[in-house]
Design an enzyme around this catalytic site. Structure first.
Site, mmCIF file in Angstrom:
data_model
loop_
_atom_site.group_PDB
_atom_site.id
_atom_site.type_symbol
_atom_site.label_atom_id
_atom_site.label_comp_id
_atom_site.label_asym_id
_atom_site.label_seq_id
_atom_site.Cartn_x
_atom_site.Cartn_y
_atom_site.Cartn_z
ATOM 1 N N HIS A 255 -13.486 4.118 8.092
ATOM 2 C CA HIS A 255 -12.745 2.905 7.687
ATOM 3 C C HIS A 255 -13.311 2.330 6.376
ATOM 4 C CE1 HIS A 255 -10.226 -0.697 9.290
ATOM 5 N NE2 HIS A 255 -10.165 -0.613 7.982
ATOM 6 N N GLU B 139 -12.178 2.008 17.067
ATOM 7 C CA GLU B 139 -13.308 2.342 16.199
ATOM 8 C C GLU B 139 -14.425 1.303 16.335
ATOM 9 O OE1 GLU B 139 -10.851 2.302 12.599
ATOM 10 O OE2 GLU B 139 -11.790 0.436 11.982
ATOM 11 N N ILE C 63 0.845 -1.211 0.000
ATOM 12 C CA ILE C 63 0.000 0.000 0.000
ATOM 13 C C ILE C 63 0.875 1.254 0.000
ATOM 14 C CG2 ILE C 63 -1.778 1.287 1.269
ATOM 15 C CD1 ILE C 63 -2.864 -1.501 2.210
ATOM 16 N N ARG D 299 -3.848 1.595 10.720
ATOM 17 C CA ARG D 299 -4.628 1.232 11.902
ATOM 18 C C ARG D 299 -4.591 2.394 12.891
ATOM 19 N NH1 ARG D 299 -6.793 -2.014 9.298
ATOM 20 N NH2 ARG D 299 -6.926 -4.276 9.587
HETATM 21 C C1 8YV Z 1 -11.092 -3.993 5.677
HETATM 22 C C2 8YV Z 1 -8.727 -3.353 6.381
HETATM 23 O O1 8YV Z 1 -12.219 -3.433 5.108
HETATM 24 O O2 8YV Z 1 -8.108 -5.281 5.153
HETATM 25 C C3 8YV Z 1 -7.878 -4.550 6.101
HETATM 26 O O3 8YV Z 1 -6.926 -4.762 6.867
HETATM 27 O O4 8YV Z 1 -8.389 -2.588 7.187
HETATM 28 C C4 8YV Z 1 -9.998 -2.985 5.711
HETATM 29 O O5 8YV Z 1 -9.747 -2.443 4.474
HETATM 30 C C5 8YV Z 1 -11.518 -4.592 6.952
HETATM 31 O O6 8YV Z 1 -10.538 -4.735 7.881
HETATM 32 C C6 8YV Z 1 -12.213 -5.892 6.640
HETATM 33 O O7 8YV Z 1 -12.124 -6.882 7.611
#
Ligand code: 8YV
Length: 334
Positions: free
Chosen positions: A300, A282, A173, A253
């Site tokens: 989120h 959250e 990312i 996070r």
């Molecule tokens: C998700 C995320 O939507 O994939 C991850 O780690 O933070 C998010 O994009 C979410 O956690 C789905 O469980």
């Protein structure tokens, strides 16, 4: 919507379809593939399971498909029924699962990397631009019918093009954020556990010491995983190292940021703005964020496009399929 089909339909040694508990309501195409291939218990009401319910409802299932809303610390993993052999998380982040406890119990764990990289990098840029250019204040002015007149000195924001972007965590990312930043002619700096190969770095400047990275961060984008090491990384001392008027963006996070310190810096003007998609604890976020005009807040939604959520679901299912076919799951974490 075509789903990626497994080469071989999963089955148990006794010929029955594996029993899967799905803890959240997933997109229709994902649920269609789950019910086609598994003996599935779905959650159409989409109510979030607490630990007791997760353990209780896991009984009689060979695997569970969870989201990051379901917490699996050691205490939960140790009390899961013995028939549960795999946890597939519909997320790239896995801080909600104690991997060491899973390994000790012999519980397989998989996640869904890669497929949400672009959606999350897009949201990072949305937050960065919105925070820098005061999108929340501007939007509110119009919706509340307070736009009296255009002013040459009104709504002045932070210039983005050509500025220094510091990326904390240059994984998939982080690198996709860097790729977008190149379009804005930003100078890219990063910290990562290890320095990237030149073809991945693409001219980005490596800082071995994350503290040093902060000093060049006109914009700071947090893209590292949540861990014991990164917990409350962005605290008052580290915010003090950022240039005055910096902008902070977090799509990783919430617990990487110390909320009180960030809120204080946004109030004092030390920081110009912040854009946040993730929060500690959250959805019960620190209430101090709600009143800050220089904070652009999202609930989120980094991976929230239908294409991405389909891809996450299919990837989680590919991992379950491989596991129940006796093969190695591609995204095995434990
Ligand atoms: C998700 C995320 O939507 O994939 C991850 O780690 O933070 C998010 O994009 C979410 O956690 C789905 O469980």
């Amino acid at each position: 919507m075509a789903s990626t089909s497994p080469q071989q339909r999963p089955s148990q040694p006794h010929g029955q379809r594996p029993r899967i508990l799905v803890t959240r309501k997933l997109p229709d195409a994902v649920e269609a593939r789950i019910t086609r291939d598994y003996d599935a218990t779905l959650n159409p009401a989409d109510n979030v399971f607490d630990a007791d319910r997760l353990v209780r409802e896991s009984a009689g299932h060979d695997g569970i498909l969870v989201c990051s809303t379901e917490k699996l610390p050691a205490a939960v993993i140790e009390t899961l029924p013995p028939e549960v052999k795999i946890v597939a998380t519909f997320s790239v982040g896995h801080d909600h699962i104690d991997l060491a406890a899973a390994k000790t119990r012999g519980l397989a764990v998989t996640n869904t990397p890669d497929v949400l990289t672009d959606a999350t990098a897009d949201i990072t840029f949305l937050l960065l631009l919105a925070a820098a250019r005061r999108a929340y204040e501007g939007e509110r002015t119009i919706r509340e019918d307070r736009w009296g007149r255009w002013e040459p000195t009104g709504m002045l924001g932070v210039h983005v093009t050509g500025k220094r972007l510091a990326i904390l965590g240059m994984g998939r990312i982080g690198r996709a954020v860097a790729q977008r930043a190149r379009g804005f002619e930003m100078e890219i700096h990063y910290n990562n556990r290890s320095r990237l190969a030149p073809e991945l770095e693409q001219g980005a400047i490596y800082h071995e010491d994350p503290e040093e990275l902060l000093s060049v961060a006109d914009f700071l984008s947090i893209n590292c995983p949540s861990s014991k090491e990164t917990y409350h990384f962005l605290n008052a001392d580290r915010i003090a190292r950022l240039p005055d008027g910096a902008v902070v963006v977090n799509t990783a996070r919430g617990n990487i940021v110390h909320d009180e310190s960030l809120i204080a810096a946004l109030k004092s003007g030390k920081l110009a703005a912040a854009g946040l998609d993730v929060f500690e604890n959250e959805p019960n976020i620190h209430p101090g964020y709600r009143d800050l005009p220089n904070c652009f807040l999202l609930p989120h939604i980094g991976s929230a496009t239908l294409e991405t959520r389909h891809a996450m679901g299919f990837r989680a299912l590919d991992n379950l399929d491989a596991f129940f076919a006796g093969k190695e799951s591609r995204d095995r974490l434990a």
